[in-house]
Enzyme design. Structure first.
Site, PDB file in Angstrom:
ATOM      1  N   THR A  72     -12.131   8.422 -12.897  1.00 22.74           N
ATOM      2  CA  THR A  72     -11.158   7.914 -11.925  1.00 22.74           C
ATOM      3  C   THR A  72     -11.639   6.631 -11.247  1.00 22.74           C
ATOM      4  OG1 THR A  72      -9.595   8.582 -10.210  1.00 22.74           O
ATOM      5  CG2 THR A  72     -11.908   9.269  -9.910  1.00 22.74           C
ATOM      6  N   GLU A 103       0.819  -1.211   0.000  1.00 31.61           N
ATOM      7  CA  GLU A 103       0.000   0.000   0.000  1.00 31.61           C
ATOM      8  C   GLU A 103       0.859   1.271   0.000  1.00 31.61           C
ATOM      9  OE1 GLU A 103      -3.091   0.609  -0.394  1.00 31.61           O
ATOM     10  OE2 GLU A 103      -3.611   2.438   0.685  1.00 31.61           O
TER      11      GLU A 103
END
Ligand SMILES: *[C@@H]1O[C@H](CO)[C@@H](O)[C@H](O)[C@H]1NC(C)=O
Ligand SMILES: *[C@@H]1O[C@H](CO)[C@@H](O)[C@H](O)[C@H]1NC(C)=O
Ligand SMILES: *[C@@H]1O[C@H](CO)[C@@H](O)[C@H](O)[C@H]1NC(C)=O
Ligand SMILES: *[C@@H]1O[C@H](CO)[C@@H](O)[C@H](O)[C@H]1NC(C)=O
Length: 573
Positions: free
Chosen positions: A564, A426
């Site tokens: 997006t 991440e």
């Protein structure tokens, strides 16, 4: 722990009074032009148009589908859909390990709306028919919890208008929809957009962070956001980040085109005007300082980066120039602002990693600027940047940006291919090669030290949340460069997700991409999974993977713009 370093003296300052006045005049004229622009009927009369984005020198059918691999990804979508259908239909998301469900997106069935454009592009018509049946029955006038206009616009509104565009493009077979389906979908999009209207009721037009659908009023972020972040500075007025105020223009432009009602595009344009026409001089032109006060439009913090929270504002600057009418007077402003921001990213935030004992290869990563400190830390979210910058490099003919984008993509690839799972973490840090001999830049824990020695970076958050950004950029790279290795990298990533994320009721997130085998965990090894499957797994991750293996003409970048959240909109100028 990632370290901080002084960046030198801050160049952040208000303009002297005289130029401030001049800029105020410019701003007023600009707003007048915006309003004038959207009262003209030019948007809906414009002819069809495309752009030349995709690689055009394919030879011997290399742009054809890799049928086996595309079918495997489609299989993963079916597995995802049918588990949700059986165990969580109508809820926002399924919990992929336990088979439970969650209501974190206002309870309208986020998965269904968000995954519909993926079903359409994959030709999963039975699944799409079930989804549309649900979508036209949603009541968007009431909501479970406060509504986040940003998340709601990109996931729900984007999903709805994308479906309308796919139907209008003739891509949805008429046997799965009845004649009025298209208009019902438009009505749903209008109902949702109108319910979101109070978000824009601020002195600047920047959106409130939340909307209470019961009272039809905008409200600040809930207090729990502050409780979770006790160190967070409190501001006089509600504040918002660039992505949340600057990522509604695509969806609302499309809604204005579909309905001929200019209010949607107008409100979305005013929402990001304080970013695009900022009356403050950022130390790096094009890159905004954040967060911003929604009452005054002024930046009240000094964070500058392209990572989560800022990312899609930059993405939408380039994408609106592909989507919107060429007659729009602002297109050259958007283009210039994007290019300034991309070159500022290259010049100020990109950083080459130093060689490590067992890994001498160096990689290009992007860090962030926080007030006077440079932070050598990148998030998975920022791996969208290679794809978006590559798209711009082709459209705006900027070969330097192409080189930059592909180098960034290699950096993201390294974070995937270097882990035991072949899935990237991440967030991560590195020791910058140039100009940073500060001891604060070094790893602190034993684990970080070991990771750095072996890979040249260390993870600062080792989870994988099912995110799409890396495979999204691979999709752009494959379609724009035609180089087969990007397809190979996508297959490697998909195979790893299939092996390690596939859970009893869907695809789980990973606790630690460096520890993915059940035997590495206590008990039955379920702790290696996080019991979450966000709707972007189906909306984006699986869609971009599928489109990387499909025929290059499916959702061609010459004709479609992706929002997006991965929803496709037609380019019509
Ligand atoms: C395409 O096929 C031709 C003839 O078989 C061959 O000469 C050429 O090298 C091939 N091109 C690619 C890119 O494989
Ligand atoms: C969602 O979970 C709740 C329990 O948390 C359960 O009562 C409900 O039936 C579930 N919904 C569906 C559609 O399965
Ligand atoms: C547009 O913005 C105004 C505030 O300027 C707001 O009252 C209205 O509800 C908004 N409408 C839509 C459709 O967003
Ligand atoms: C939303 O508005 C309603 C009606 O005014 C109010 O009762 C409720 O407490 C509000 N919800 C939140 C979370 O603020």
């Amino acid at each position: 722990m990632a370290g901080y370093r002084r960046w030198g003296k801050s160049k952040f300052q208000k303009n002297p009074e005289s130029s401030f006045k001049l800029l105020t005049v410019v701003l007023v004229i600009t707003l007048y032009l915006i309003i004038k622009e959207f009262s003209s009927p030019v948007i809906r009369k414009a002819p069809r148009y495309g752009a030349r984005i995709q690689y055009a020198e394919w030879q011997n059918g290399t742009d054809g589908a890799d049928v086996d691999k595309a079918e495997k990804v489609r299989g993963a979508m079916k597995y995802t859909f049918w588990n949700y259908r059986e165990h969580a239909w109508g809820c926002d998301d399924i919990l992929p390990v336990s088979g439970g469900n969650s209501t974190s997106r206002n309870g309208w069935g986020a998965f269904i709306v968000d995954s519909a454009s993926t079903l359409a592009l994959m030709g999963l018509w039975d699944e799409l028919a079930l989804s549309i049946e649900h979508i036209i029955s949603i009541d968007f006038s009431t909501a479970a919890d406060l509504v986040d206009p940003f998340e709601t616009t990109i996931r729900y509104l984007g999903g709805l208008v994308s479906l309308v565009d796919l139907i209008d493009a003739g891509l949805v077979p008429t046997n799965i929809i009845v004649k009025k389906t298209r208009d019902q979908l438009v009505q749903q999009a209008v109902a949702l957009a109108d319910s979101l209207g109070p978000a824009y009721d601020t002195p600047t037009g920047m959106p409130w962070p939340r909307v209470n659908f019961s009272s039809s009023q905008g409200v600040p972020d809930p207090p729990y956001v502050y409780l979770e972040n006790p160190d967070k500075v409190r501001y006089d007025n509600p504040v918002i980040g660039p992505a949340r105020t600057g990522s509604s223009i695509l969806e609302n432009r499309v809604l204005t085109r579909i309905t001929s009602n200019s209010i949607y595009a107008k409100n979305a344009t005013l929402a990001w005007a304080p970013l695009v026409w900022s009356k403050y001089t950022s130390p790096w032109p094009g890159m905004v300082e954040a967060p911003l006060d929604i009452v005054t439009g002024d930046p009240v913090g000094r964070q500058r980066h392209w990572d989560g929270g800022h990312d899609s504002y930059y993405e939408y600057l380039v994408k609106i120039t592909l989507l919107a009418p060429s007659s729009d007077p602002y297109m050259s402003v958007y283009r210039t602002t994007f290019l300034d921001a991309a070159y500022a990213l290259r010049g100020h935030l990109s950083s080459r990693s130093a060689s490590a004992p067992e890994h001498t290869m160096q990689h290009l990563f992007i860090g962030r600027q926080d007030d006077k400190s440079y932070l050598n830390r990148q998030g998975h979210l920022a791996c969208f940047a290679p794809g978006t910058i590559l798209l711009a490099s082709k459209f705006y003919e900027q070969p330097n940006l192409r080189t930059f984008a592909l180098a960034l993509l290699e950096g993201c690839h390294h974070t995937y291919t270097s882990t035991p799972s072949k899935i990237g973490p991440e967030s991560w840090s590195w020791i910058p090669k140039f100009g940073y001999d500060d001891p604060e830049y070094t790893p602190t824990t034993n684990r970080q030290q070991k990771e750095w020695e072996k890979m040249g970076y260390w993870s600062t958050d080792a989870r994988y949340k099912g995110r799409p950004e890396y495979v999204e950029s691979l999709f752009y790279a494959w379609r724009i460069t035609g180089e087969a290795r990007y397809r190979d990298w996508a297959w490697e990533a998909f195979s790893a997700m299939e092996t390690y994320c596939k859970a009893p009721f869907g695809y789980a997130q990973l606790t630690d991409v460096f520890r993915v085998k059940p035997e590495e965990w206590a008990g039955d090894g379920e702790e290696r999974w996080i019991d979450m499957q966000e709707s972007f797994w189906a909306a984006e991750t699986l869609k971009y993977l599928y489109l990387t293996f499909s025929d290059a003409d499916v959702a061609s970048l010459d004709r479609w713009v992706f929002n997006t959240e991965g929803h496709v909109f037609r380019m019509i100028r």
